[in-house]
Design a protein around this motif. Structure first.
Motif, PDB file in Angstrom:
ATOM      1  N   GLY A   3       0.805  -1.225   0.000  1.00 61.00           N
ATOM      2  CA  GLY A   3       0.000   0.000   0.000  1.00 61.00           C
ATOM      3  C   GLY A   3       0.833   1.267   0.000  1.00 61.00           C
ATOM      4  O   GLY A   3       2.013   1.251   0.357  1.00 61.00           O
ATOM      5  N   PHE A  34      -6.812   0.347   6.508  1.00 59.95           N
ATOM      6  CA  PHE A  34      -8.206   0.191   6.085  1.00 59.95           C
ATOM      7  C   PHE A  34      -8.926   1.435   6.604  1.00 59.95           C
ATOM      8  O   PHE A  34      -9.184   1.562   7.794  1.00 59.95           O
ATOM      9  CB  PHE A  34      -8.828  -1.081   6.665  1.00 59.95           C
ATOM     10  N   LYS A 180     -11.987  -7.459   4.964  1.00 57.90           N
ATOM     11  CA  LYS A 180     -10.965  -7.155   5.971  1.00 57.90           C
ATOM     12  C   LYS A 180      -9.793  -8.137   5.834  1.00 57.90           C
ATOM     13  O   LYS A 180      -8.627  -7.738   5.877  1.00 57.90           O
ATOM     14  CB  LYS A 180     -11.610  -7.278   7.350  1.00 57.90           C
ATOM     15  N   GLN A 183      -7.755  -7.369   2.774  1.00 56.63           N
ATOM     16  CA  GLN A 183      -6.931  -6.172   2.989  1.00 56.63           C
ATOM     17  C   GLN A 183      -5.698  -6.519   3.825  1.00 56.63           C
ATOM     18  O   GLN A 183      -4.588  -6.108   3.511  1.00 56.63           O
ATOM     19  CB  GLN A 183      -7.768  -5.088   3.674  1.00 56.63           C
ATOM     20  N   ARG A 184      -5.891  -7.316   4.881  1.00 56.80           N
ATOM     21  CA  ARG A 184      -4.777  -7.712   5.741  1.00 56.80           C
ATOM     22  C   ARG A 184      -3.735  -8.502   4.950  1.00 56.80           C
ATOM     23  O   ARG A 184      -2.544  -8.311   5.102  1.00 56.80           O
ATOM     24  CB  ARG A 184      -5.289  -8.565   6.911  1.00 56.80           C
ATOM     25  N   THR A 186      -3.166  -8.523   1.650  1.00 60.16           N
ATOM     26  CA  THR A 186      -2.497  -7.803   0.560  1.00 60.16           C
ATOM     27  C   THR A 186      -1.730  -6.578   1.039  1.00 60.16           C
ATOM     28  O   THR A 186      -0.823  -6.120   0.360  1.00 60.16           O
ATOM     29  CB  THR A 186      -3.519  -7.309  -0.483  1.00 60.16           C
ATOM     30  N   GLN A 187      -2.118  -6.021   2.203  1.00 56.57           N
ATOM     31  CA  GLN A 187      -1.508  -4.792   2.712  1.00 56.57           C
ATOM     32  C   GLN A 187      -1.717  -3.596   1.793  1.00 56.57           C
ATOM     33  O   GLN A 187      -1.010  -2.580   1.870  1.00 56.57           O
ATOM     34  CB  GLN A 187      -0.002  -4.995   2.969  1.00 56.57           C
ATOM     35  N   THR A 189      -3.633  -0.313   0.625  1.00 53.62           N
ATOM     36  CA  THR A 189      -4.423   0.708   1.313  1.00 53.62           C
ATOM     37  C   THR A 189      -5.857   0.635   0.793  1.00 53.62           C
ATOM     38  O   THR A 189      -6.085   0.710  -0.408  1.00 53.62           O
ATOM     39  CB  THR A 189      -3.856   2.117   1.009  1.00 53.62           C
ATOM     40  N   PHE A 190      -6.824   0.442   1.694  1.00 54.48           N
ATOM     41  CA  PHE A 190      -8.233   0.414   1.294  1.00 54.48           C
ATOM     42  C   PHE A 190      -8.886   1.733   1.726  1.00 54.48           C
ATOM     43  O   PHE A 190      -8.805   2.105   2.901  1.00 54.48           O
ATOM     44  CB  PHE A 190      -8.987  -0.737   1.985  1.00 54.48           C
ATOM     45  N   TYR A 192     -12.574   2.998   1.913  1.00 52.60           N
ATOM     46  CA  TYR A 192     -13.868   2.352   1.836  1.00 52.60           C
ATOM     47  C   TYR A 192     -14.963   3.356   2.155  1.00 52.60           C
ATOM     48  O   TYR A 192     -14.945   4.005   3.203  1.00 52.60           O
ATOM     49  CB  TYR A 192     -13.897   1.213   2.864  1.00 52.60           C
ATOM     50  N   SER A 204     -12.749  -0.967   9.905  1.00 47.15           N
ATOM     51  CA  SER A 204     -11.732   0.048   9.649  1.00 47.15           C
ATOM     52  C   SER A 204     -10.683   0.188  10.739  1.00 47.15           C
ATOM     53  O   SER A 204     -10.973   0.007  11.917  1.00 47.15           O
ATOM     54  CB  SER A 204     -12.413   1.410   9.493  1.00 47.15           C
TER      55      SER A 204
END
Ligand code: ATP
Ligand code: MG
Length: 367
Positions: A3, A34, A180, A183-184, A186-187, A189-190, A192, A204
């Motif tokens: 990210g 996130f 979630k 996201q964890r 792949t790292q 930046t989400f 949302y 988040s």
């Protein structure tokens, strides 16, 4: 995948018709975070996302991603990918082809596209579904295909615009956990976007509460619920009882407010002075019943009539009235509570559970 951070400095949006959708905004979203933007319909969430993705140029200010200025850089050349409010998979393409779609445009060879698509489908827990058509998948599975497709171009920042709004409640709750986890892993930046507070709080690292083109507060879910800083944030996230009045005393970080329901003392968050108009906010679960019938004796006590009670299993919701003011009290069901309720009760709350704020706009109806 890794990210990048996103920095908005003085970013605003005035549409050609003269309407200001986003007031000048400073905001830093950290790499690998996130981050949710939470606010009611029309507050400017999609507008902010479109400016970050490059589909819309800010009227003022600058956006940087990973420290690089984005001025003059089109959406296809930004390290971002966008999942729209109403996602659109290609119905005639297989799941695999849908995921690989962006790669073809980037000149990736066919075998490599297939390999990459299979890897991404593994990541979103859809291995073995490569050759199905989107119509043969459930709503949640289709949503995960959309996430895999967006991740295929290896964005540093994934922008998600209410991606779960088309799904039913059960599926939405399930997909929260899935997103979630992705996201964890792949790292990436989400960022949302949602108008659903439950969604924002559950997923988040941090949440920005937005209202009428302005970001009211940026905080962790805990801080947002326990220490809201504005009347809007306080009433949009969770429920509040709101009493209005005038400050009659201010000392030691507390303010005493004279209300139609008697004196109330709470944390003087906005450092109001004697004579100032004020709102006193108390969460339904922070109000207790001190006397089932008697009259109020001290500050932070009020007498109320019971209108309705709803049993919600572990919780009992009481809807009461004091004059014209509705009051919501939320009790734990300890067995005897339902039986012992009287028509008129004295309610009380602690000073530290009440927050005194300067009046401002509040959330009206939550979606
Ligand atoms: N092209 C446009 N021209 C003029 N006004 C616009 C335009 N696009 C959006 N707006 C207005 O800007 C405001 C913010 O719109 P935006 O789409 O960012 O809201 P939102 O927070 O995403 O809402 P929702 O939750 O309903 O999607 C709205 O009042 C909208 O009517
Ligand atoms: Mg929107």
């Amino acid at each position: 995948m890794i990210g990048k951070d996103v920095e908005l400095s003085g970013v605003s949006m005035i549409y050609p018709n003269g309407f200001t959708a986003v007031q000048p905004t400073d905001l830093t979203i950290r790499a690998g975070e996130f981050f949710s933007i939470l606010g009611p319909s029309g507050c400017g969430k999609t507008t902010i996302l479109r400016m970050i993705s490059g589909f819309l140029n800010p009227s003022s200010g600058a956006i940087a991603i990973g420290g690089e200025p984005m001025i003059g850089i089109g959406p296809n050349h930004r390290p971002t990918a966008l999942i729209f409010q109403s996602l659109a998979l290609f119905p005639l393409m297989s799941v695999c082809e849908n995921v690989a779609f962006g790669l073809e445009a980037r000149g990736v060879a066919k075998a490599e596209r297939r390999r990459k698509a299979e890897e991404l489908l593994g990541l979103v827990a859809l291995s073995g579904q490569e050759d199905k058509k989107p119509g043969e998948l459930s709503g949640g599975q289709r949503q995960r295909v959309a996430v895999a497709r967006a991740l295929a171009v290896e964005p540093a920042v994934l922008l998600l615009d209410e991606p779960l709004s088309a799904l039913d409640l059960k599926l939405r709750q399930h997909m929260r956990a899935e997103l979630k986890a992705i996201q964890r892993k792949t790292q990436v930046t989400f960022i949302y976007i949602t108008h659903d507070q439950g969604e924002a709080l559950a997923m988040s690292d941090r949440v920005a509460v937005m209202n009428e083109g302005r970001i009211d507060q940026v905080a962790t879910a805990d801080a947002l619920y326990n220490n809201p800083e504005t009347p809007f944030a306080a009433t949009f996230v969770g429920e509040q009882n709101v009493f209005s009045g005038k400050v009659v005393r201010s000392e030691n970080g507390e303010a005493q407010v004279e209300t139609p329901h008697g004196p109330m003392v709470g944390i003087n968050l906005h450092r109001l002075n004697v004579g100032d108009e004020a709102l006193v906010m108390v969460r339904p679960e922070r109000i207790g019943i001190v006397d089932r019938g008697g009259a109020p004796a001290a500050s932070n006590q009020l007498q109320a009539q019971l209108d309705r009670r709803d049993l919600e299993g572990a919780l009992i919701n009481l809807y009461l009235r004091s004059g014209s003011q509705g009051i919501h009290v939320n009790l734990h069901n300890r067995g005897e509570e339902m039986l012992a309720l009287a028509d008129t009760m004295t309610l009380a709350f602690r000073h530290q559970d009440a927050v005194v704020m300067r009046p401002g706009s509040m959330a009206r109806d939550k979606a």
